[in-house]
Structure formats: structure tokens, C-alpha cells
Design a protein around this motif. Sequence first.
Motif, PDB file in Angstrom:
ATOM      1  N   ALA A   1       0.860  -1.190   0.000  1.00  0.00           N
ATOM      2  CA  ALA A   1       0.000   0.000   0.000  1.00  0.00           C
ATOM      3  C   ALA A   1       0.890   1.231   0.000  1.00  0.00           C
TER       4      ALA A   1
ATOM      5  N   ASN B   1      -2.521   7.154  -5.002  1.00  0.00           N
ATOM      6  CA  ASN B   1      -3.449   6.312  -4.253  1.00  0.00           C
ATOM      7  C   ASN B   1      -4.207   5.363  -5.175  1.00  0.00           C
TER       8      ASN B   1
ATOM      9  N   ASN C   1      -2.929   1.714  -4.472  1.00  0.00           N
ATOM     10  CA  ASN C   1      -3.878   1.212  -3.477  1.00  0.00           C
ATOM     11  C   ASN C   1      -5.086   0.589  -4.172  1.00  0.00           C
TER      12      ASN C   1
ATOM     13  N   SER D   1      -4.692  -3.365  -5.425  1.00  0.00           N
ATOM     14  CA  SER D   1      -5.448  -4.387  -4.694  1.00  0.00           C
ATOM     15  C   SER D   1      -6.379  -5.149  -5.626  1.00  0.00           C
TER      16      SER D   1
ATOM     17  N   THR E   1      -6.721   7.047   1.509  1.00  0.00           N
ATOM     18  CA  THR E   1      -6.207   5.738   1.921  1.00  0.00           C
ATOM     19  C   THR E   1      -7.322   4.898   2.528  1.00  0.00           C
TER      20      THR E   1
ATOM     21  N   ALA F   1      -9.631   3.639  -0.163  1.00  0.00           N
ATOM     22  CA  ALA F   1      -9.069   2.511  -0.906  1.00  0.00           C
ATOM     23  C   ALA F   1      -9.188   1.214  -0.110  1.00  0.00           C
ATOM     24  N   LYS F   2      -8.941   1.299   1.187  1.00  0.00           N
ATOM     25  CA  LYS F   2      -9.061   0.101   2.025  1.00  0.00           C
ATOM     26  C   LYS F   2     -10.505  -0.406   2.031  1.00  0.00           C
TER      27      LYS F   2
END
Length: 649
Positions: free
Chosen positions: A78, A93, A97, A101, A155, A158-159
Motif C-alpha cells: 500500500a 493512491n 492502493n 489491490s 487511503t 481505498a481500504k
Amino acid sequence: MVLPFKRIFISGGAGVIGQEMVRRLATLPADIQVLVGDIKPRPADFPVRFQYRQGDLNYLTEQEIGAFGPDLFIHLAATFERSTETYGFWEENFQHNVRLSHHLMTVQKDLPSLRRVVFASSYLIYDPALYNFAEVPAQARSLREDDPILPRNLTGMAKLAHEIELRFLQTFRGEQFSTAIPRIYRGYGRNGRDITSRWVRMLLAGEEITVYGAESFFDYLYAADTAEGMLRLAAAETVTGIINLGTGQARRVSEVVEVLRQNFPDLRAKYVASDIPFEASQADMTRWSSQIDWLPPTTLELAIPQIIAYEQARGDAPATKAPGHVLISSVAAKVPLVRAVQAAAKRLHPDMKVVGGDMNHACLAQHFTDAFWHMPATADEHLPEIIRYCLDHGIGHIIPTRDGELAFWSRHRAALAEAGIAVLVSALEAINRCIDKLEFSTFGQENGLPIIPAALGLDALGITTDVHGSATPGFVVKERHGAGSLSLGLNLPEAAALTHAHALQEPIFQPFVEGREISVDAYVDRSGKVRGLVPRTRDVIIHGESQITTTLDAPGLVSRLVPIVEKLGLYGPLVLQALLTPDGGLHIIECNCRFGGASTLGIAAGVDSFFWFLQEAAEADLNLFPFQPAAGPLRQVRAAADIIMRNFE
């Protein structure tokens, strides 16, 4: 700890948490195989038995990861910024990210070997209204897995996006692999970018630290504990879905400063007021405690001395740098080559630049490189200047592109290597053997290779006609050195061949062979083995270069060519010119021991020359990047194109 897995793939394994995880895996039985992927160079202390794939994992292929066949995937990779994300983080990002992923699961979701996925998510997903306060908080708010979510930055967004993607995949692949998603709290650790490590480095340098929000609470989770917790969670295959991973005991920022003061009695700190809300968050570890028989044990009092010891031991060691930039010498008008090198460099590291070098200050390709060097001639007396330029501009790789300079780069390959510069060039003996067409032919005869014979005179060829003279042979006359297509006399009778030879500087003679002309793109690795090889037909040829060329699906021909190429003793990319006759014969005309003008088709067909070179220069194991021939025939058409530029100088 016992892991019920034998083949583990860790993305981002060279990061702060990843390095701690690798240290733990190194203590497990030797039959556990680990593949680490990271954009950074391989850490020096990684076990030799662990495989390492350096490069942007956005370019990891299904074939690559399928060849390893992981049964456990731990996704740590990440990118992030400090407290406030900058405008420039918008694209970073997304690439490293969101896109990363999604891509890593795309290439793994259908692997039959995959049994478990553990994704490092973040508490940044929770609604900040739960734990941000305008006034100094009296205590921290414990966040539960079912609390409202509203990511507070890119962030966190994105998670959350990938959490939802994994939930989607479980609908279709739940029986194949299980998924666990730890939401990790305020991380810190050895060699970190976090504020604790930055403060330690400043204090070791005798500097004053600046403290914002001293009254805020954070759930500080030591990276070594994060790694241990994630491995334990991976082993608990029945535990799935979202689960908090923190200490459950938040500490004020001021407490971090006091622990530092215990280790630095002369600590100087400037406390600064800020309009940023006070944070007061910690993990509710109820679900974790009910599922995993372990809690993170490392307090700030234990961790900070370890961080200090690490920074002291590291001393003035330079920080890990991106791989050196690439210089393409004699770049001329080789725009397709430039773009191919740029694509390979980007796959290895997004900060790698491609510099074009040429004696012609007005050469065309300079408009397509990241920088241009009006370089001196590749002559021995200019070597110090060339090395100095490379060192001053961070160049770690050189790709020669012209026959006439290959000998120079080969002679000085060792000196350049001592300066940390890898050159994509063969040994001098092998170069001379290919450039000298007479020597190339002699080598073929001595080693039983199907290279068309050549001689300085017609008599030496030993070609005769029958008594009636009805089988009058044709001859090829060409220069002994240099490009074979220049001043070429093709299928000439004896008298015409002799006349043509008078116009050449060093003529050689060869028998004319009627056949289908092909080129062969290949890459030979440092061990002398062919890494990939693709034959292609030369459909339209202009000035000796294929303007239209098509790959051949001919496994039998490839099998014949591989041992021939390996016998030549070359390194790196090469191009064979050959003829295929109707009777199944293979007749090799010549070999160019460099990347060819139309060899970009070879890259598209799987001969990944420039990427393999960059990986070898980084001491990578090329077995991690297997040759993946393209399915079906490919055709390349070379045509001029108009490029409109803005903001040019």
C-alpha cells in the motif's frame, strides 16, 4: 506458531510490517516457501531461500503467480502519506492502493491453490466523528467492527473499496478460499516512516522535535506485533471477515514524548497548538480476543528502545534508493525501442527514468525520452567522462543499440560494474564473432551449426557446377563487417559477383540459398540459457529492416534454435537472420547481438528483454519471470506517426 500453509505470497513484504513478518517466517520449517513482492530492492537480511520479486506488482501476471501457486496470500502492499494527504496523492493512491489491490486479486482469485487471503485494512475506515473531538478528550473511544464507517481520507477509501471487493469474491469463491480483514490501528516500528521513528532519528541527530496534538490518543501497534497477529489470524482459517487489530489500550501523544525522554534525558520538544481535531481512538478487541488466543504484548516502553537501537545500528547507512536510471546510447530515431524500455522501467519502479544519449544533438528520439544527453563518442578516452555523467545523474543501466559501439561497452563492462552500472552487452569475443561475418561462418562450421558458409573468395566456397553447366549457382556478396543489407549483392552469377566485390571494402562470398526469410528474437540470461525465443517472418523489408513482420507458431523450429543460440555465447537480446527452405532446412545468415529494429514484436510475443535485463541487474531470480509466449500469431506494422506536443522546450 504453526501455519497450515506451505506456499505464502506476501505483497509489500519489504515494508515495515513485511520485514517483521519475513523474520518470523524464516524461523518456521524449511519446507515453507515464501514469495515476497515489493517495488523496493530486496532487503539484505532476507533469507536466501525466500523468493523475491522486485517491481511494480500492478504488472504481476496470472502466469507468474500461478507458477508459484500460493495457498496463502497476505496483502500488505500500500502507499500512504502522513496525516494530511497532498493533491499529488490523488493518482498515487489510485495506482498503488485501489488499482493494485484489485489487480492482485484478479490474478489470484481463480488459482486452485489459493486457500486463504489476509488483507491489511485500516481503522481509517471508521467514521471520524466517532473519535475526533474539538475539545481535549478525557479518554479514547473504542471502535467496534460494526461501528459506522466513513473513510476520512483517500487511503481509507481505498481500504474500504477492497474490503467490499473481497466480500464480493467470497460470494463466488467462498468455498475455494477464506478471507480475513484485520483493521489495523496506529502502526509504528523499526525503519518506519511514522512519527515515532522520525522523532527518534531527529533526537539521535541532536535536534528538537515538534509536537502537535499532545493530548490526542492513539492505539499504537508495534509492527512486530502486527506481523505476528496477521500470521496468527492467517492460521485461524475459521476466522473470516472484518476484525480489529490493535492493542485496545490507547496512549496520549504526550506519553510517547515522555517515553522518549526516558531514553533521551536532554530531549528538547516544542509543543505547538493546532486547529486539527483531537483524535481519541482505540480498538475494541472483543472479537479478536474471542477468536485468537494472543494479544499484542509490546508497549511503547518496550518498543521505543528497540527502534532507537535499530537507528543507532543503521547509523549513517544510506536510505534505500530506487534502481538506477537507464541510458540508451546511440538512441538516434529508435522511438519504439525507447518506449519499450520506458515500459520495462516503469514495471520495475515508477521513479526510473530513461535517458537518451547520442552524438547528434538533434536526434529524433530525444523528444520521447525522459532526458537527453548530447554524449561524446564511445571511445576509450571518454570512459571517465561517461562514468562521471552516469554517477552524477543516477544512471545504473546502459543499453547500447549500435553495432559499432558494442565492443567499447563490452571492453569496459567490468569498470562500469565497479561504478554500479550494469550494461546490456555480451562478452567481447562473442561480439567480435557475430560482427565479423567470416568468423561467424567459420564458428558455425567448427561447431556443426547450420550457418551459411562464407569465404574471402569464390574458390574457397568449393561450389561447382555439373559438366553441362546447367546448375549455375548464384552468390551473395556483402561486406565482412557492418550491416548485412548494406551494399548487398544477391543471387549474382560468378562474373557479376566478382564485379560487385570490387566495389566493397572487405567483400565476402556466400552461396545463395532460396528460402523464406525469418528473424528470430531471443534473450540469453547471465547463465547462458535462452530465457525466451520467438521466430517471425519478414513480410515487408525496407533498407534491411522488417516493416511488416509476423510471429511464427513453430515449436519444432524453436526447439532447433534454442541450442544453436546458446552455443553462440551471447548475453542479452539478439536477432538471428535465417532462411527456411521447403525441404525443412534451416540456414542461418547472421546474428545481431543487440536489440533489433523490429524486435519490439518479440517483446509483445513474450521475449521480455528489457525487463529481464533490469531484473538481472537487480540480482533477481529470473525464474520468477517465466517466458510467456503470446497466444496466436502477432503481426507488427511499422509506420510513421505524427506526434503533437504541448509544453515543449
